[in-house]
Design a protein around this motif. Structure first.
Motif, PDB file in Angstrom:
ATOM      1  N   MET A  35       0.831  -1.204   0.000  1.00  0.00           N
ATOM      2  CA  MET A  35       0.000   0.000   0.000  1.00  0.00           C
ATOM      3  C   MET A  35       0.867   1.256   0.000  1.00  0.00           C
ATOM      4  N   THR A  36       1.933   1.242   0.770  1.00  0.00           N
ATOM      5  CA  THR A  36       2.832   2.398   0.830  1.00  0.00           C
ATOM      6  C   THR A  36       3.462   2.661  -0.528  1.00  0.00           C
ATOM      7  N   GLU A  37       3.808   1.597  -1.225  1.00  0.00           N
ATOM      8  CA  GLU A  37       4.396   1.757  -2.554  1.00  0.00           C
ATOM      9  C   GLU A  37       3.378   2.295  -3.548  1.00  0.00           C
ATOM     10  N   ALA A  38       2.136   1.841  -3.416  1.00  0.00           N
ATOM     11  CA  ALA A  38       1.103   2.237  -4.377  1.00  0.00           C
ATOM     12  C   ALA A  38       0.704   3.703  -4.238  1.00  0.00           C
ATOM     13  N   VAL A  39       0.704   4.243  -3.008  1.00  0.00           N
ATOM     14  CA  VAL A  39       0.213   5.606  -2.792  1.00  0.00           C
ATOM     15  C   VAL A  39       1.322   6.652  -2.888  1.00  0.00           C
ATOM     16  N   GLU A  40       2.573   6.240  -3.016  1.00  0.00           N
ATOM     17  CA  GLU A  40       3.688   7.192  -3.006  1.00  0.00           C
ATOM     18  C   GLU A  40       3.538   8.215  -4.139  1.00  0.00           C
ATOM     19  N   GLY A  41       3.686   9.492  -3.767  1.00  0.00           N
ATOM     20  CA  GLY A  41       3.699  10.565  -4.745  1.00  0.00           C
ATOM     21  C   GLY A  41       2.352  11.162  -5.087  1.00  0.00           C
ATOM     22  N   HIS A  42       1.259  10.659  -4.478  1.00  0.00           N
ATOM     23  CA  HIS A  42      -0.049  11.200  -4.848  1.00  0.00           C
ATOM     24  C   HIS A  42      -0.244  12.608  -4.262  1.00  0.00           C
ATOM     25  N   ILE A  43      -1.136  13.366  -4.876  1.00  0.00           N
ATOM     26  CA  ILE A  43      -1.420  14.756  -4.494  1.00  0.00           C
ATOM     27  C   ILE A  43      -2.762  14.799  -3.769  1.00  0.00           C
ATOM     28  N   THR A  44      -2.813  15.566  -2.684  1.00  0.00           N
ATOM     29  CA  THR A  44      -4.092  15.781  -1.991  1.00  0.00           C
ATOM     30  C   THR A  44      -4.396  17.271  -1.987  1.00  0.00           C
ATOM     31  N   THR A  45      -5.650  17.577  -2.128  1.00  0.00           N
ATOM     32  CA  THR A  45      -6.136  18.947  -1.982  1.00  0.00           C
ATOM     33  C   THR A  45      -7.104  18.956  -0.805  1.00  0.00           C
ATOM     34  N   GLU A  46      -6.883  19.884   0.097  1.00  0.00           N
ATOM     35  CA  GLU A  46      -7.708  19.939   1.296  1.00  0.00           C
ATOM     36  C   GLU A  46      -7.931  21.387   1.693  1.00  0.00           C
ATOM     37  N   ILE A  47      -9.107  21.596   2.205  1.00  0.00           N
ATOM     38  CA  ILE A  47      -9.409  22.924   2.716  1.00  0.00           C
ATOM     39  C   ILE A  47      -8.474  23.213   3.892  1.00  0.00           C
ATOM     40  N   VAL A  48      -8.017  24.444   3.975  1.00  0.00           N
ATOM     41  CA  VAL A  48      -7.158  24.818   5.098  1.00  0.00           C
ATOM     42  C   VAL A  48      -8.002  24.769   6.363  1.00  0.00           C
ATOM     43  N   MET A  49      -7.790  23.737   7.149  1.00  0.00           N
ATOM     44  CA  MET A  49      -8.594  23.514   8.349  1.00  0.00           C
ATOM     45  C   MET A  49      -7.883  23.956   9.614  1.00  0.00           C
ATOM     46  N   LEU A  50      -6.644  24.367   9.467  1.00  0.00           N
ATOM     47  CA  LEU A  50      -5.895  24.857  10.621  1.00  0.00           C
ATOM     48  C   LEU A  50      -5.156  26.111  10.178  1.00  0.00           C
ATOM     49  N   ASN A  51      -5.391  27.175  10.889  1.00  0.00           N
ATOM     50  CA  ASN A  51      -4.821  28.460  10.518  1.00  0.00           C
ATOM     51  C   ASN A  51      -3.291  28.346  10.412  1.00  0.00           C
ATOM     52  N   PRO A  52      -2.708  28.575   9.214  1.00  0.00           N
ATOM     53  CA  PRO A  52      -1.249  28.470   9.094  1.00  0.00           C
ATOM     54  C   PRO A  52      -0.518  29.591   9.836  1.00  0.00           C
ATOM     55  N   ALA A  53      -1.209  30.722  10.031  1.00  0.00           N
ATOM     56  CA  ALA A  53      -0.595  31.815  10.799  1.00  0.00           C
ATOM     57  C   ALA A  53      -0.823  31.562  12.287  1.00  0.00           C
ATOM     58  N   ASN A  54       0.219  31.649  13.035  1.00  0.00           N
ATOM     59  CA  ASN A  54       0.125  31.335  14.467  1.00  0.00           C
ATOM     60  C   ASN A  54      -0.392  32.543  15.253  1.00  0.00           C
ATOM     61  N   THR A  55      -1.592  33.006  14.864  1.00  0.00           N
ATOM     62  CA  THR A  55      -2.229  34.138  15.564  1.00  0.00           C
ATOM     63  C   THR A  55      -3.327  33.611  16.466  1.00  0.00           C
ATOM     64  N   ARG A  56      -3.717  34.444  17.414  1.00  0.00           N
ATOM     65  CA  ARG A  56      -4.721  34.013  18.394  1.00  0.00           C
ATOM     66  C   ARG A  56      -6.125  34.168  17.827  1.00  0.00           C
ATOM     67  N   SER A  57      -6.935  33.164  18.111  1.00  0.00           N
ATOM     68  CA  SER A  57      -8.312  33.153  17.647  1.00  0.00           C
ATOM     69  C   SER A  57      -9.217  33.804  18.678  1.00  0.00           C
ATOM     70  N   ILE A  58     -10.509  33.772  18.421  1.00  0.00           N
ATOM     71  CA  ILE A  58     -11.467  34.362  19.346  1.00  0.00           C
ATOM     72  C   ILE A  58     -11.451  33.651  20.693  1.00  0.00           C
TER      73      ILE A  58
END
Length: 899
Positions: free
Chosen positions: A353-376
């Motif tokens: 399975m590891t060999e078969a999935v190597e190199g695949h691309i995923t697209t995902e909604i940004v679910m975690l703020n990449p900027a380390n700023t404080r939320s509400i």
């Protein structure tokens, strides 16, 4: 002090230097604001004296409100300096109020369905995140100070049937729930359709189905998880970045993936990209994966849940549909080690399975703020991850829904802020949430408006809903490298902004092609064969010129004159034209460009057509005249003595004229042009990712078969008729055309070669070497045979017998021009034999009459006189002599023979 020195350039900028700025422009920062009554401001990293020395704080600098004594902040507790010179949430005031005892707060219930197992076991991480958010919200006194949010939840198992059971338990069992929170798209579809009947708002944290964006069907639905269609602009952007124009898809047959794929199909069509192959499956992906392999799919978009993903890639491994030639695009909300999780439904090892999935691309909604700023919630995204990780009972990579957990956390905050706005911020104004029931649409409408206007900073980023209730967000692009996911870029579809980190890695060193790289190669004629046949053809042209010169030079010789030399000259010219046609017949793209190809095609046609008409037509005319004259009736045999040459030339002219007319009409109406014949692809041994597409150039026209039928039709009739006439006149001898037997032999050879070669070359048209060899050699051999048969005997006779004199010279030497003419002797003997035959016939008739008279007399005598004894032997017979028995002819004399 160090921080102050670093910030000095911004603090000391002269007033009025900037004004309002765009988000990316440089500004002088934000002015210091006043703290709330009975409260103060905590400036991070600065002392009170430093604050007094400055008037502006830099962009992205955060301040925190604090209250004195037992008071607590109501409203935003943290504000951030924006690039345009304003602070966040300035429309919402912050104030310090007395704390309300926890025991006096009224409960508001939330009904939730968490998928702890099934296609997407997102509840494993999302439920702890929701519980953590409820704790954080309930601990705040500035949000819902008079209310406490409580959770009632069930395990939907991501199954609509199971969810239906628990939905009715939530609705028909007390207490009343003010909102419903489903997870999976299939469950959310069911809940959102039913909720409108109970005037309930639905807020999902894990539904991505594009179908849920339909406001007519789901009027009260919101989600902090963006629609799955938000992946599609990112996918299209990546297709364009890497130059892919052909893609394939494989999907699980559920509404979320079907609608997502429909949206993708529309978007790629607008971008000029084609979905060449579309496969779907319900539970077993084996056949669709085989079909992808069979169709040579290279860029494949896979839309399925995590459990089905393991089945798909187990089949992918079996079919070897991975490696440097393939790129898979998957959904990014699977667990990071989804391909390593034990699954009894597949028979592939972790390594496979590891060999078969190597190199695949995923697209995902940004679910975690990449900027380390404080939320509400006064937490950064990293602090949230650390806090949630401690709360989980197992490793995050093995926990379903860990990536979606920030969305679930922010969903509670979106709900709390909306309810806080609906209740008027602590019950001082607005509606009473405890008055809500399933028939109270007024409160539902107010919650809807408050939810629709949500806008705050969460741990997943900025939370805002579009008109269909879906979250707007960035897209994260990751690639599996060495068994772990690496971020390679972000995409903001609202601004068409792709942020690329250039960290993508490919097994083959570069992005693969979207299909097998097809190299078009033309099949050219073998140059050795072309040169060899060209040499033979050139020698044949030389031979034709020699024969033509010989015939013209000796045209005064009687023997040459009796062979109709002008027709023989036309035969030599026709052979030369036919032999010259060999050269354009062998020219292809190796020698000429595509623009010159139509002229070469016309040259082939005209040279062959005119060469045949002149060469074969002149021979056909000779044999036709011989047959016509020597098969006439007895009374017209005098025609044999005269021969009008103009009739022969007119016949040849008629044949040539028919060819010129046919070819001219063909060229004007439907001219020959260059066409390409394509063969099956060939796989070279040195590179498996390249296939060779052989092609062959042809001369053709739109109605090629019709024209060939006309052309070959009357040419074939001429050939067959020529064979017939040659056979009929094989025993005829005439002095006017003394070489007609040689002409007949040449006609046999030409006709046989043409009748065999024409169909063979049509059959072998796809094999350029064989077709050229048959056609050119047939032309060369037929021309050689014709020239040798017609001219070589004449040359030999004139050389060996010395008959070089003209008719006048021959008469002066011998006194007679016909003494040595064997054909004249033959004619005279034939005439004499006919006269003798006539005399013999008359004599036989006379003998018959005499015999009849003798028999009559003998019968009469026998009746009158009895028979007498026979005479002694040796005596002379009595009576008249017996009639003769037969006649014999010897030359011009007639003899009577007796018994």
């Amino acid at each position: 002090m160090l921080l102050l020195l670093l910030l000095a350039p911004l603090f000391l900028r002269p007033p009025g230097a900037g004004g309002a700025q765009t988000p990316n422009a440089t500004s002088e920062g934000c002015q210091i604001i006043h703290p709330p009554w009975e409260g103060g401001i905590r400036y991070r990293g600065l002392t009170r004296d430093q604050v007094k020395a400055i008037n502006f704080l830099p962009v992205d600098y955060e301040i925190e409100y604090v209250c004195r004594g037992e008071r607590e902040v109501v409203g935003p507790k943290v504000r951030k300096c924006l690039a345009n010179g304003s602070w966040t949430d300035m429309d919402t005031p912050s104030r310090c109020v007395n704390r309300t005892p926890h025991s006096e707060r009224r409960a508001v219930y939330i009904g939730a369905l968490f998928p702890m197992s099934g296609g997407w076991p997102g509840g494993q991480a999302c439920q702890p995140a929701v519980e953590m958010a409820l704790e954080d919200v309930n601990s705040r006194r500035d949000i819902l100070p008079d209310y406490e949010l409580k959770l009632i939840h069930h395990d939907s198992k991501c199954d609509p049937g199971q969810a239906t059971k628990y939905l009715y338990e939530l609705l028909y069992n007390d207490p009343i729930k003010i909102i419903l929170m489903p997870g999976c798209s299939s469950v959310s579809t069911l809940v959102a359709e039913a909720a409108r009947m109970w005037n309930l708002i639905v807020l999902s944290y894990g539904s991505s189905s594009p179908a849920l964006s339909n406001r007519q069907r789901f009027p009260t639905f919101f989600r902090t998880h963006p629609s799955a269609t938000l992946h599609n602009p990112t996918r299209v952007k990546l297709f364009e970045k890497w130059g892919w124009k052909k893609i394939a898809t494989i999907q699980q047959t559920t509404e979320v993936f079907t609608s997502t794929l429909d949206d993708l199909e529309e978007r790629v069509k607008e971008a000029g990209i084609e979905i060449t192959f579309r496969q779907s499956f319900f539970s077993d992906p084996a056949v669709p994966v085989k079909n992808l392999k069979r169709q040579d799919a290279r860029i494949i978009v896979g839309l399925f849940y995590e459990t089905e993903a393991r089945k798909v890639f187990c089949e992918v491994y079996k079919e070897r549909l991975f490696g440097k030639k393939y790129v898979w695009f998957l959904i990014g909300w699977y667990a990071d080690n989804w391909f390593k999780i034990y699954d009894p439904s597949i028979n592939c090892t972790v390594d496979e399975m590891t060999e078969a999935v190597e190199g695949h691309i995923t697209t995902e909604i940004v679910m975690l703020n990449p900027a380390n700023t404080r939320s509400i919630s006064n937490m950064t995204s990293q602090e949230f991850v650390e806090k949630l990780t401690k709360r989980l009972k197992r490793h995050p990579e093995e926990t379903g829904g860990f990536q979606e957990a920030p969305l679930a956390y922010d969903a509670i905050w979106a709900l709390a802020l909306a309810l806080n706005k609906t209740s008027g911020g602590g019950g001082r104004s607005g509606v009473r949430l405890e008055d809500f029931n399933y028939n109270n649409q007024t409160i539902t409408d107010q919650i809807y408006r408050a939810m629709n206007s949500s806008s705050f900073e969460g741990v997943s980023g900025h939370v805002v809903f579009d008109a269909s209730g879906s979250r707007m967000a960035w897209t994260l692009i990751e690639q599996l490298q060495g068994g772990s996911y690496k971020k390679i870029g972000y995409y903001d579809s609202t601004k068409d902004d792709l942020s690329w980190s250039k960290t993508d890695k490919w097994i083959g060193g570069s992005p693969p092609a979207d299909q097998t790289l097809v190299i078009k190669t033309f099949r050219f004629l073998s140059q050795k064969l072309f040169i060899s046949v060209s040499v033979l053809s050139s020698l044949g042209i030389v031979l034709a010129v020699v024969c033509l010169s010989f015939n013209i030079y000796n045209s005064h010789v009687r023997y040459i004159q009796n062979s109709q030399p002008n027709l023989n000259n036309l035969t030599a010219v026709g052979c030369s034209l036919a032999l010259a046609a060999v050269f354009p017949l062998g020219l292809d793209g190796y020698h000429i460009g595509r623009n010159q190809f139509p002229f070469v095609c016309q040259a082939r046609l005209w040279l062959l057509g005119l060469g045949f008409s002149l060469g074969y037509g002149s021979m056909f005319t000779k044999i036709w005249w011989v047959h016509t004259v020597f098969t006439k009736k007895e009374e017209k045999k005098e025609w044999r003595k005269t021969l009008e040459p103009w009739k022969l030339y007119a016949t040849v002219g008629l044949l040539v004229g028919m060819d010129v007319l046919t070819l001219a009409i063909w060229q004007i109406v439907d001219p020959l042009h260059r066409t390409i014949e394509t063969f099956a692809k060939e796989e070279p041994k040195e590179d498996i990712d390249v296939s060779i597409l052989p092609q062959l150039e042809h001369c053709s026209s739109r109605k090629m078969n019709t024209w060939l039928g006309i052309f070959y039709g009357y040419k074939g009739l001429l050939l067959l008729l020529g064979i017939f006439l040659a056979y009929e006149t094989k025993s005829v001898s005439t002095e006017k055309i003394n070489d007609h037997r040689a002409v007949g032999m040449a006609i046999y050879n030409v006709a046989v070669l043409c009748l065999i070669t024409a169909p063979v070359t049509m059959i072998l048209s796809s094999q350029q070497d064989a077709a050229f060899a048959f056609a050119s050699l047939a032309i060369v051999f037929s021309s050689y045979i014709t020239l040798v048969v017609l001219f070589v005997p004449k040359m030999r006779r004139l050389i060996t017998r010395g008959e070089w004199q003209s008719e006048a010279q021959d008469t002066m030497k011998t006194g007679s021009s016909t003494n040595n003419n064997e054909e004249e002797k033959s004619r005279l003997l034939e005439k004499e034999n006919r006269e003798l035959e006539k005399i013999i016939a008359e004599k036989e008739e006379r003998v018959s009459e005499l015999r009849h008279q003798l028999q009559s007399r003998q019968q009469l005598r026998s009746r009158r006189h009895p028979p007498t004894p026979p005479e002694p032997s040796g005596g002379l017979p009595r009576g008249p002599p017996e009639p003769p028995d037969r006649l014999s002819c010897d030359g011009s004399r007639v003899h009577l023979l007796y018994k």
